[in-house]
Design a protein around this motif. Sequence first.
Motif, PDB file in Angstrom:
ATOM      1  N   ARG A 171      46.713  28.315  34.810  1.00  0.00           N
ATOM      2  CA  ARG A 171      45.400  28.745  34.337  1.00  0.00           C
ATOM      3  C   ARG A 171      44.406  28.504  35.457  1.00  0.00           C
ATOM      4  O   ARG A 171      44.380  27.411  36.034  1.00  0.00           O
TER       5      ARG A 171
ATOM      6  N   ASP B 240      43.261  40.325  27.851  1.00  0.00           N
ATOM      7  CA  ASP B 240      42.586  39.160  27.268  1.00  0.00           C
ATOM      8  C   ASP B 240      42.954  37.849  27.963  1.00  0.00           C
ATOM      9  O   ASP B 240      42.507  36.782  27.552  1.00  0.00           O
ATOM     10  N   ARG B 241      43.759  37.922  29.022  1.00  0.00           N
ATOM     11  CA  ARG B 241      43.993  36.718  29.847  1.00  0.00           C
ATOM     12  C   ARG B 241      42.715  36.336  30.605  1.00  0.00           C
ATOM     13  O   ARG B 241      42.573  35.198  31.058  1.00  0.00           O
TER      14      ARG B 241
ATOM     15  N   ILE C  34      41.136  32.526  33.904  1.00  0.00           N
ATOM     16  CA  ILE C  34      42.268  33.454  33.896  1.00  0.00           C
ATOM     17  C   ILE C  34      43.488  32.655  33.461  1.00  0.00           C
ATOM     18  O   ILE C  34      43.902  31.710  34.155  1.00  0.00           O
ATOM     19  N   SER C  35      44.041  33.000  32.335  1.00  0.00           N
ATOM     20  CA  SER C  35      45.212  32.274  31.831  1.00  0.00           C
ATOM     21  C   SER C  35      46.495  33.025  32.191  1.00  0.00           C
ATOM     22  O   SER C  35      46.458  34.219  32.544  1.00  0.00           O
ATOM     23  N   ARG C  36      47.599  32.301  32.132  1.00  0.00           N
ATOM     24  CA  ARG C  36      48.926  32.901  32.381  1.00  0.00           C
ATOM     25  C   ARG C  36      48.903  33.762  33.646  1.00  0.00           C
ATOM     26  O   ARG C  36      49.144  34.968  33.629  1.00  0.00           O
TER      27      ARG C  36
ATOM     28  N   GLU D  32      49.359  35.834  36.922  1.00  0.00           N
ATOM     29  CA  GLU D  32      50.416  36.723  37.414  1.00  0.00           C
ATOM     30  C   GLU D  32      50.179  36.940  38.912  1.00  0.00           C
ATOM     31  O   GLU D  32      49.047  36.815  39.392  1.00  0.00           O
TER      32      GLU D  32
ATOM     33  N   ASP E 158      47.197  38.832  40.199  1.00  0.00           N
ATOM     34  CA  ASP E 158      45.851  38.256  40.057  1.00  0.00           C
ATOM     35  C   ASP E 158      45.330  37.710  41.383  1.00  0.00           C
ATOM     36  O   ASP E 158      44.152  37.322  41.476  1.00  0.00           O
TER      37      ASP E 158
END
Lengths: 110, 117
Positions: free
Chosen positions: A18, A61-62, A76-78, A80, A83
Amino acid sequence: EIVLTQSPGTLSLSPGDRATLSCRTSQRISSNYLAWYQQQPGQAPRLLIFGTFNRATGIPDRFGGSGSGTDFTLTISRLEPEDSAMYYCQQYGTSPPRYTFGPGTKLEIK
Amino acid sequence: QVQLRESGSGLVKPSETLSLTCAVSGDSITSYRWWSWVRQPPGKGLEWIGEIFHDGATNYYPSLMSRVTISMDKSNNQFSLRLTSVTAADTAVYYCASGNDYSWAYWGQGILVTVSS
């Protein structure tokens, strides 16, 4: 002129982590007036968040925005690999200049 | 979906005038939104240059105000940037952009303008 400060300058994280990116304004601003952009190398910026909280069209929705007053955050979650990019905050002001950007945070996903 | 495309000279001599045009498709330039120019020097951050509204009203970055003019051409659905007396410091990728809600959802692909003799 409202000055924006972003921290950290560079953030290195792993996939699935995260990310928390900070933007501080030199004066209080309305939450309506703070936006976040993602910029990949060689590409135009892409609007992620407007009005502090609202995701732009097509943004997963991340990505989430929060904050008020002078302190704003992009989360910013999860994470990738795609990103990995520069992230800029931007504010609108009623006195000149109408728009200013922060210096950016470089997010590296390794 | 609004689409923007910049065009113009990619090389300008010092002291001369930079001229760029942004062609708009998918929306009318007379719609209720601001049409903006933003630039980014190589390896640096973003800088707002100025904007024009559907009624022709303009706002400019204060330090550029004496050299910048943004205008619109309604018949061709486009708007333009003119920056006079350029120096090497004006070398940048120039973007046209538009949106609502005090931010820009739509961007052109950008055009690199180099100031050099």
